[in-house]
Motif scaffolding. Structure first.
Motif, PDB file in Angstrom:
ATOM      1  N   SER A  41      -7.689   2.462  -0.132  1.00 13.42           N
ATOM      2  CA  SER A  41      -8.078   2.892   1.210  1.00 13.42           C
ATOM      3  C   SER A  41      -8.928   4.146   1.113  1.00 13.42           C
ATOM      4  CB  SER A  41      -6.841   3.180   2.072  1.00 13.42           C
ATOM      5  OG  SER A  41      -6.184   4.363   1.635  1.00 13.42           O
TER       6      SER A  41
ATOM      7  N   ASP B 197       0.839  -1.186   0.000  1.00 10.59           N
ATOM      8  CA  ASP B 197       0.000   0.000   0.000  1.00 10.59           C
ATOM      9  C   ASP B 197       0.881   1.246   0.000  1.00 10.59           C
ATOM     10  OD1 ASP B 197      -1.468   2.287   1.304  1.00 10.59           O
ATOM     11  OD2 ASP B 197      -3.095   0.847   1.267  1.00 10.59           O
ATOM     12  N   THR B 198       0.587   2.199  -0.864  1.00 10.96           N
ATOM     13  CA  THR B 198       1.429   3.392  -0.993  1.00 10.96           C
ATOM     14  C   THR B 198       0.755   4.650  -0.450  1.00 10.96           C
ATOM     15  OG1 THR B 198       0.608   3.737  -3.242  1.00 10.96           O
ATOM     16  CG2 THR B 198       2.647   2.476  -3.009  1.00 10.96           C
ATOM     17  N   THR B 199      -0.194   4.484   0.469  1.00 10.03           N
ATOM     18  CA  THR B 199      -0.909   5.641   1.008  1.00 10.03           C
ATOM     19  C   THR B 199       0.048   6.661   1.623  1.00 10.03           C
ATOM     20  OG1 THR B 199      -2.865   4.277   1.462  1.00 10.03           O
ATOM     21  CG2 THR B 199      -2.705   6.394   2.607  1.00 10.03           C
ATOM     22  N   GLU B 200       1.032   6.190   2.375  1.00  9.64           N
ATOM     23  CA  GLU B 200       1.985   7.104   3.007  1.00  9.64           C
ATOM     24  C   GLU B 200       2.775   7.881   1.961  1.00  9.64           C
ATOM     25  OE1 GLU B 200       4.087   9.345   5.589  1.00  9.64           O
ATOM     26  OE2 GLU B 200       2.333   8.094   6.028  1.00  9.64           O
ATOM     27  N   TYR B 201       3.181   7.211   0.898  1.00  6.74           N
ATOM     28  CA  TYR B 201       3.890   7.871  -0.216  1.00  6.74           C
ATOM     29  C   TYR B 201       3.002   8.941  -0.848  1.00  6.74           C
ATOM     30  CZ  TYR B 201       5.669   8.435  -4.987  1.00  6.74           C
ATOM     31  OH  TYR B 201       6.109   8.953  -6.182  1.00  6.74           O
TER      32      TYR B 201
ATOM     33  N   GLU C 121      -8.479   6.812   2.808  1.00  9.73           N
ATOM     34  CA  GLU C 121      -7.598   7.980   2.787  1.00  9.73           C
ATOM     35  C   GLU C 121      -7.098   8.268   1.382  1.00  9.73           C
ATOM     36  OE1 GLU C 121      -3.620   9.903   4.887  1.00  9.73           O
ATOM     37  OE2 GLU C 121      -4.231   7.861   5.394  1.00  9.73           O
ATOM     38  N   GLN C 122      -6.765   7.209   0.634  1.00 11.15           N
ATOM     39  CA  GLN C 122      -6.338   7.404  -0.752  1.00 11.15           C
ATOM     40  C   GLN C 122      -7.417   8.119  -1.555  1.00 11.15           C
ATOM     41  OE1 GLN C 122      -5.093   3.825  -2.716  1.00 11.15           O
ATOM     42  NE2 GLN C 122      -3.186   3.674  -1.576  1.00 11.15           N
TER      43      GLN C 122
ATOM     44  N   ARG D 206       0.499  10.478   0.573  1.00 12.90           N
ATOM     45  CA  ARG D 206       0.306  11.522   1.579  1.00 12.90           C
ATOM     46  C   ARG D 206       1.457  12.531   1.531  1.00 12.90           C
ATOM     47  NH1 ARG D 206       0.550   8.523   6.150  1.00 12.90           N
ATOM     48  NH2 ARG D 206      -1.603   7.815   5.918  1.00 12.90           N
ATOM     49  N   GLN D 207       2.662  12.058   1.275  1.00 11.76           N
ATOM     50  CA  GLN D 207       3.825  12.945   1.227  1.00 11.76           C
ATOM     51  C   GLN D 207       4.014  13.589  -0.143  1.00 11.76           C
ATOM     52  OE1 GLN D 207       7.479  11.401   3.005  1.00 11.76           O
ATOM     53  NE2 GLN D 207       6.308   9.802   4.055  1.00 11.76           N
ATOM     54  N   THR D 208       3.643  12.885  -1.190  1.00 11.66           N
ATOM     55  CA  THR D 208       3.894  13.359  -2.554  1.00 11.66           C
ATOM     56  C   THR D 208       3.006  14.522  -2.957  1.00 11.66           C
ATOM     57  OG1 THR D 208       4.698  11.202  -3.286  1.00 11.66           O
ATOM     58  CG2 THR D 208       3.842  12.685  -4.984  1.00 11.66           C
TER      59      THR D 208
END
Length: 270
Positions: free
Chosen positions: A82, A53-57, A84-85, A59-61
């Protein structure tokens, strides 16, 4: 020069998602950039897969891109993993739309009357969120039924019923809508509603037996490419349908269809 952002998953093995769309758009002369929603080992239909899952990426990008002032002429979203995504991407789409960006949503969820392996009701709700910010959506018939909350009918629809289903999709917030891979009046057709003209349209096609994965992504890329060149939704839909059919025909003898279509050897069709 038009620029398109693709928001979708990336499969390490398989010509689906971004792996299918990037070469098509770039070949058509439209620079395509990407924001991955997940890294997946292979297409989900193999039954066994690894997923990051790249949600954190994401969120930062997105804040970095905002600070740098990046702008896109179009955004095309695919599979979300997700809540959030969906929220992050929907907010970004709304901001970009204020500058003239066209938002395309491919609500990737299922086919043949059921959801894909690994896709659940949460994804259906996430896709409804994305549809609410879209200018153009293009679900297949299965996905249209899940979005609209109506039963899937194996025998298909009448023209009137297809138009009613399009109305339900537009009521979710989309401006224009397509329903692909649908039997309408006993014929294989793509149905559409174009907000620019206020008209419905149908395009018939001859089905080639067998299921190839990634054809929806090919359809999306060709459709977007032609619309970015100023063609109408109806004309762009016909172009995308014809390209998909020819690519399927060329790859009809490929043994592993779950891997998708080998697009690089079909770029001359564009």
């Amino acid at each position: 020069m038009k620029q398109v952002l693709l928001v979708n998953d990336i499969a390490g093995y398989g010509k689906v998602g971004m792996a299918a769309m990037l070469p098509i758009l770039n070949y058509m002369g439209i620079p395509a950039f990407n924001l991955p929603t997940a890294l997946v080992s292979n297409t989900l239909n193999y039954g066994d897969f690894a997923q990051l899952d790249t949600t954190e990426y994401m969120r930062q990008t997105l804040p970095v891109w905002k600070r740098l002032g990046f702008r896109f002429d179009a955004i095309c979203t695919g599979l979300m993993f997700s809540e959030e995504q969906a929220r992050l991407v929907a907010d970004f789409c709304r901001e970009q739309a204020k500058t003239g960006c066209t938002v395309f949503v491919d609500p990737v969820m299922g086919d043949g009357g059921s959801l894909y392996h690994g896709i659940g009701q949460q994804q259906v709700e996430l896709m409804r969120e994305m549809v609410s910010v879209a200018h153009v959506i293009f679900p297949n018939y299965t996905e249209a039924c899940y979005l609209a909350g109506v039963p899937f009918r194996e025998e298909g629809l009448t023209r009137r019923e297809a138009c009613q289903l399009l109305d339900r999709l537009v009521a979710l917030g989309a401006h224009s809508a397509l329903i692909t891979s649908c039997i309408i009046d006993d014929k294989n057709q793509v149905a559409g509603y174009d907000a620019a003209t206020g008209k419905y349209f149908l395009h018939e096609y001859n089905e080639i037996p067998g299921l190839f994965h990634g054809t929806g992504d090919i359809f999306s890329a060709v459709l977007i490419g032609h619309m970015m060149k100023g063609e109408s939704l109806s004309a762009s839909t016909r172009q995308a349908m014809d390209v998909v059919r020819e690519m399927i025909y060329r790859n009809r003898d490929v043994e592993d269809r779950m891997c998708g279509i080998y697009i690089e050897r079909c770029l001359d069709l564009l």
